[in-house]
Scaffold this active site. Sequence first.
Site, PDB file in Angstrom:
ATOM      1  N   HIS A  88      20.016 -41.012 -14.292  1.00 33.90           N
ATOM      2  CA  HIS A  88      20.097 -40.788 -15.736  1.00 33.90           C
ATOM      3  C   HIS A  88      20.073 -42.107 -16.496  1.00 33.90           C
ATOM      4  O   HIS A  88      20.988 -42.928 -16.369  1.00 33.90           O
ATOM      5  CB  HIS A  88      21.390 -40.029 -16.057  1.00 33.90           C
ATOM      6  CG  HIS A  88      21.370 -39.302 -17.367  1.00 33.90           C
ATOM      7  ND1 HIS A  88      22.464 -38.650 -17.882  1.00 33.90           N
ATOM      8  CD2 HIS A  88      20.368 -39.111 -18.273  1.00 33.90           C
ATOM      9  CE1 HIS A  88      22.142 -38.085 -19.024  1.00 33.90           C
ATOM     10  NE2 HIS A  88      20.878 -38.364 -19.297  1.00 33.90           N
ATOM     11  N   TYR A  98      27.135 -35.059 -20.602  1.00 37.51           N
ATOM     12  CA  TYR A  98      27.210 -34.036 -21.634  1.00 37.51           C
ATOM     13  C   TYR A  98      28.643 -33.515 -21.775  1.00 37.51           C
ATOM     14  O   TYR A  98      29.121 -32.681 -21.018  1.00 37.51           O
ATOM     15  CB  TYR A  98      26.275 -32.874 -21.318  1.00 37.51           C
ATOM     16  CG  TYR A  98      24.828 -33.255 -21.132  1.00 37.51           C
ATOM     17  CD1 TYR A  98      24.303 -34.421 -21.698  1.00 37.51           C
ATOM     18  CD2 TYR A  98      23.965 -32.462 -20.390  1.00 37.51           C
ATOM     19  CE1 TYR A  98      22.976 -34.777 -21.517  1.00 37.51           C
ATOM     20  CE2 TYR A  98      22.632 -32.801 -20.220  1.00 37.51           C
ATOM     21  CZ  TYR A  98      22.138 -33.963 -20.781  1.00 37.51           C
ATOM     22  OH  TYR A  98      20.815 -34.303 -20.599  1.00 37.51           O
TER      23      TYR A  98
END
Length: 309
Positions: free
Chosen positions: A133, A47
Site C-alpha cells: 500500500h 481505512y
Amino acid sequence: MIDVPQFGLGCAPLGNLFEEFTDEQADAILTAAWDAGVRYFDTAPHYGLGLSEQRLGRFLATKPRDEYVVSTKVGRLLRENPSWDGTALDATGFVVPARLRRVLDYSAAGVRASVEDSLTRLGLDRIDILFVHDPELSGDPGATESALTALADVRSEGVAAAIGTGSLGIDALLTTARSGLADVLMVANRYTLLDQSVAPDLLTACDTHNVRIIAAAVFNSGLLASTPSRAAKYDYAAVPDDVLARALELDAICRAHGVELPAAALRYPLQDPRVVAVVAGATSAAQVHQNVARLTTDIPAALWDALIS
C-alpha cells in the site's frame, strides 16, 4: 492470478472516511452489496485504523469462504498511539479515535506482522489478494521490491493467492509490474476518464510481465460520481479549475449520448482487457445498487469514441 469478480466494493467508507457510520449502517451497505451479487471486497488497515477490516470481517463471517474474494494491504502497521489524549480523532480523514497510529513498515518483518494483524481483524486464515500500500510514502526506493519479496513468500505459503501494489504512484506501480513478482496492480485514480497516467509505460509493462489491473477510485474521489461541481473532491483534494472544466466537458458528452457520467466513468477502465475489475466505494445501500446497475448500462460505441478522442 485468481478470478476476480468484475466489480468490487471499496471498503474505505466502512472505516468512517470523511463521515461517521454506525456498525448497523456499515452492515447495511455490505448486505446491500452481497444481495446485489457483489463478491469482491477491498479493504486496508489504513481505512479507519483497522475499523474497515473489522467490520468487513464480522460480515463475512456469516458467508461461505469460497464465495467471495477479499483484498487488503500491507505497509502500515497499527500500533498504540502514546500521545493520544483520549478524545482526539484520526487526522487522515477517517472519523475514528486516534488511539492507534500508523507506522510505515515495508520490511519483510513489517509485511509479516501486517498480514497477521489483518488476518486477525478479518477473522480469516487466508487473504485472496495482498497489495503493498502506497510504498512511495516511505521515501525508500527499495520499499516496493522489499515488500513484494516478502509477499511472494506469503503467497508461496498459500496465505495469499495473488500479490501486487495498490497506489496512486505510477513509479511504484511500474516497479511492481517490472519486478516479475506481481500478479495484479490496484491502480487508484490513474485509469479514469480524467487521468490516464497508466499509458503508455505502465500498460506496456503489464503486457510484458503478464500483470493484470484492478482500477480503483474510478470516480476520482467523487468528481465523476455525479454532475461535476466545485463542491466535489478530486484525488482527495479540492478540484483544480482545469480539471473541473474537463469533467464538465465529459459530462456534456455523456448527456449528448443519453448516458450518465458515473456509468461511463465506472465502465471506462473495463474497456481495456488488462483490467479485470473496478472497485468503487459506497456510503449507502442506494449507492451500491446504483453502481451495480451502472455495470449493465447500455453504452454506445460512439460515446467511447467521443470520450477518448
